[in-house]
Scaffold this motif. Structure first.
Motif, PDB file in Angstrom:
ATOM      1  N   ILE A 262       1.002  -1.277   0.044  1.00 46.43           N
ATOM      2  CA  ILE A 262      -0.054  -0.023  -0.144  1.00 46.43           C
ATOM      3  C   ILE A 262       1.058   1.060  -0.097  1.00 46.43           C
ATOM      4  N   ILE A 263       0.492   2.232  -0.622  1.00 41.85           N
ATOM      5  CA  ILE A 263       1.180   3.499  -0.440  1.00 41.85           C
ATOM      6  C   ILE A 263      -0.006   4.848  -0.471  1.00 41.85           C
ATOM      7  N   SER A 264       0.336   5.961   0.007  1.00 43.22           N
ATOM      8  CA  SER A 264      -0.372   7.039  -0.118  1.00 43.22           C
ATOM      9  C   SER A 264       0.007   7.659  -1.303  1.00 43.22           C
ATOM     10  N   ASP A 265      -0.817   8.116  -2.024  1.00 41.46           N
ATOM     11  CA  ASP A 265      -0.369   8.960  -3.546  1.00 41.46           C
ATOM     12  C   ASP A 265      -0.368  10.530  -3.504  1.00 41.46           C
ATOM     13  N   GLY A 266      -0.563  11.091  -2.427  1.00 45.49           N
ATOM     14  CA  GLY A 266      -0.208  12.376  -2.378  1.00 45.49           C
ATOM     15  C   GLY A 266      -1.682  13.195  -2.550  1.00 45.49           C
ATOM     16  N   TYR A 267      -2.730  12.364  -2.933  1.00 45.21           N
ATOM     17  CA  TYR A 267      -3.891  13.211  -3.231  1.00 45.21           C
ATOM     18  C   TYR A 267      -5.191  12.428  -2.164  1.00 45.21           C
ATOM     19  N   GLY A 268      -4.723  12.205  -1.317  1.00 40.37           N
ATOM     20  CA  GLY A 268      -5.480  11.830  -0.158  1.00 40.37           C
ATOM     21  C   GLY A 268      -6.186  10.291  -0.476  1.00 40.37           C
ATOM     22  N   ARG A 269      -5.289   9.526  -1.453  1.00 42.91           N
ATOM     23  CA  ARG A 269      -6.036   8.159  -1.395  1.00 42.91           C
ATOM     24  C   ARG A 269      -4.825   7.295  -1.193  1.00 42.91           C
ATOM     25  N   VAL A 270      -5.399   6.109  -0.731  1.00 43.77           N
ATOM     26  CA  VAL A 270      -4.367   4.973  -0.361  1.00 43.77           C
ATOM     27  C   VAL A 270      -4.473   3.695  -1.672  1.00 43.77           C
ATOM     28  N   ILE A 271      -3.448   3.350  -2.007  1.00 47.05           N
ATOM     29  CA  ILE A 271      -3.240   2.303  -3.231  1.00 47.05           C
ATOM     30  C   ILE A 271      -2.983   1.099  -2.768  1.00 47.05           C
ATOM     31  N   ALA A 272      -3.635   0.007  -3.202  1.00 45.19           N
ATOM     32  CA  ALA A 272      -3.161  -1.001  -2.776  1.00 45.19           C
ATOM     33  C   ALA A 272      -3.046  -2.203  -3.940  1.00 45.19           C
ATOM     34  N   LEU A 273      -2.044  -2.892  -3.801  1.00 47.83           N
ATOM     35  CA  LEU A 273      -1.845  -3.887  -5.072  1.00 47.83           C
ATOM     36  C   LEU A 273      -2.367  -5.456  -4.316  1.00 47.83           C
ATOM     37  N   ASP A 274      -3.158  -6.016  -4.903  1.00 43.27           N
ATOM     38  CA  ASP A 274      -3.728  -7.413  -4.975  1.00 43.27           C
ATOM     39  C   ASP A 274      -2.798  -8.297  -5.748  1.00 43.27           C
ATOM     40  N   THR A 275      -1.755  -8.773  -5.090  1.00 45.53           N
ATOM     41  CA  THR A 275      -0.529  -9.572  -5.876  1.00 45.53           C
ATOM     42  C   THR A 275      -1.317 -10.838  -6.591  1.00 45.53           C
ATOM     43  N   ASP A 276      -1.844 -11.455  -5.772  1.00 49.17           N
ATOM     44  CA  ASP A 276      -2.681 -12.745  -6.161  1.00 49.17           C
ATOM     45  C   ASP A 276      -3.538 -12.515  -6.938  1.00 49.17           C
ATOM     46  N   GLY A 277      -4.586 -11.383  -6.975  1.00 48.61           N
ATOM     47  CA  GLY A 277      -5.384 -11.193  -7.778  1.00 48.61           C
ATOM     48  C   GLY A 277      -5.186 -10.446  -9.064  1.00 48.61           C
ATOM     49  N   GLY A 278      -3.916  -9.725  -9.178  1.00 48.39           N
ATOM     50  CA  GLY A 278      -3.519  -9.103 -10.154  1.00 48.39           C
ATOM     51  C   GLY A 278      -4.280  -7.748 -10.273  1.00 48.39           C
ATOM     52  N   GLN A 279      -4.573  -7.129  -9.170  1.00 51.52           N
ATOM     53  CA  GLN A 279      -5.617  -5.861  -9.207  1.00 51.52           C
ATOM     54  C   GLN A 279      -4.939  -4.804  -8.374  1.00 51.52           C
ATOM     55  N   MET A 280      -5.492  -3.535  -8.844  1.00 52.21           N
ATOM     56  CA  MET A 280      -5.064  -2.421  -8.154  1.00 52.21           C
ATOM     57  C   MET A 280      -6.431  -2.026  -7.539  1.00 52.21           C
TER      58      MET A 280
END
Length: 374
Positions: A262-280
């Motif tokens: 997970i990261i914070s992107d600087g726009y008040g959002r948190v982004i996660a990577l679903d490595t097993d599911g191939g998703q953002m």
């Protein structure tokens, strides 16, 4: 300073929408209905019983878990990387660009160290800073590329958190009771550290422990946004809000099939990577809610935000690629995709838009110049 412990044990379950139920009340909670008050009272009684029975020696909840996801190996680089390999090293753990974009730091294994280069001339490192064996990937304290921001990184390690000034090599150490595996800076100058046994330590700017937060199986990744701290528990593949000022748990959501970053992107959002599911997955805060979700590729492994250009870069170990996504339209839209080094497990973006990709094996560090990115 005496630690204050918040504990939740055996209370969580999920509904059909994937919401994790049974945590502590949300710090922005509203008045509950009659049924909700009864349920909350029952949960509180159970929590108090658990606290009474277990005391402060434990902390992991008794919940269903899974083996944390790990990136899969791709076919090897079938085509030449669309980038120049600028540093020949092995086992890259993490990359960061700091000092207004002037410094490129490369954390690698064998020996465990951080090598600091001039980003525009990375032939030889300016300095090599040793870090403990078994150290987890470093994290930038500040996500800005302001020249005035100190180029400081946090390095979680067994029994410790290291605060390292990349410009000088000066290192301060906080002793942590446990195997530290994640860290992030907090607004106001403090820090948060997560451990393999699910404890999150809130530290002041002086690296003294202010409080501890439990109730997770593991605290695999942390991100701060606004006044909230987000905790990714890879064993539960869940994302939980924590108030660092009080240690209280807020809302919690499941994150795909097997989330890893997970990261914070600087726009008040948190982004996660679903490595097993191939998703953002993209989350908004206040309240915590999943706002965007999209399949993006095989085994996404690392991500870095480029707020100046509104892009998020993601590496894919399943195909040995790196790609950029625009999140401004309400769903992740792919803008760029390039072949890169084998098993790309780290990525960083410079102030000029250059993208650096590190190989978790023997592929070194590659650089995609801003001129190549159109």
């Amino acid at each position: 300073m005496q630690a204050v412990t918040t504990k939740v044990t055996g209370l969580r379950s999920t509904d059909s929408a994937g919401v994790v139920r049974g945590g502590l009340p949300h710090r922005r909670g509203r008045r509950a209905s009659g049924a909700g008050r009864v349920a909350a009272a029952t949960a509180l009684a159970a929590a108090l019983l658990a606290l009474t029975a277990c005391g402060s020696s434990g902390g992991r909840p008794d919940v269903p878990t899974r083996v944390p996801a790990t990136p899969v190996a791709g076919p090897g680089t079938a085509q030449a990387p669309a980038a120049q390999v600028i540093i020949d090293t092995t086992g890259v753990r993490a990359l960061t660009v700091a000092g207004g974009g002037g410094l490129l730091a490369v954390q690698s294994d064998g020996p465990s160290s951080i090598a600091v280069y001039a980003a525009d001339a990375p032939a030889d490192p300016q300095r090599v800073i040793p870090v403990p064996d078994g150290a987890a990937p470093m994290t930038r304290v500040s996500a800005t590329d302001d020249e005035s921001a100190p180029p400081v990184v946090l390095v979680p390690a067994p029994g410790a958190l290291l605060r390292v000034d990349l410009a000088t090599g000066a290192t301060d150490t906080a002793h942590i009771d446990g195997d530290a595996i994640s860290a992030t800076g907090l607004p106001g100058g403090g820090y948060a550290v997560g451990t393999a046994d699910g404890t999150v330590y809130i530290l002041g700017a002086d690296l003294a422990v202010d409080r501890t937060v439990t109730g997770f199986v593991s605290a695999d990744a942390l991100a701060a946004s606004g006044d909230a701290l987000l905790v990714l528990d890879a064993h539960q593949t869940s994302l939980t809000e924590v108030d660092p000022a009080t240690g209280e748990h807020g809302a919690a959501l499941r994150v795909g099939k097997g989330a890893t970053r997970i990261i914070s992107d600087g726009y008040g959002r948190v982004i996660a990577l679903d490595t097993d599911g191939g998703q953002m997955l993209v989350y908004g805060l206040d309240p915590l809610i999943n706002r965007q979700l999209a399949p993006i590729g095989a085994s996404p492994a690392a991500l870095a935000a480029d707020p100046a250009r509104g892009l998020v870069w993601v590496t894919f170990t399943g195909t040995d690629e790196v790609a950029a996504f625009d999140l401004s339209t309400g769903e992740p839209v792919e803008k760029h995709r390039y072949p890169t080094v084998a098993f790309p497990t780290s990525v960083a973006v410079g102030a000029d838009g250059a993208v650096y990709v590190g190989s978790g094996r023997d592929g070194g560090v590659a650089r995609i110049s801003p001129e190549q990115i159109r």
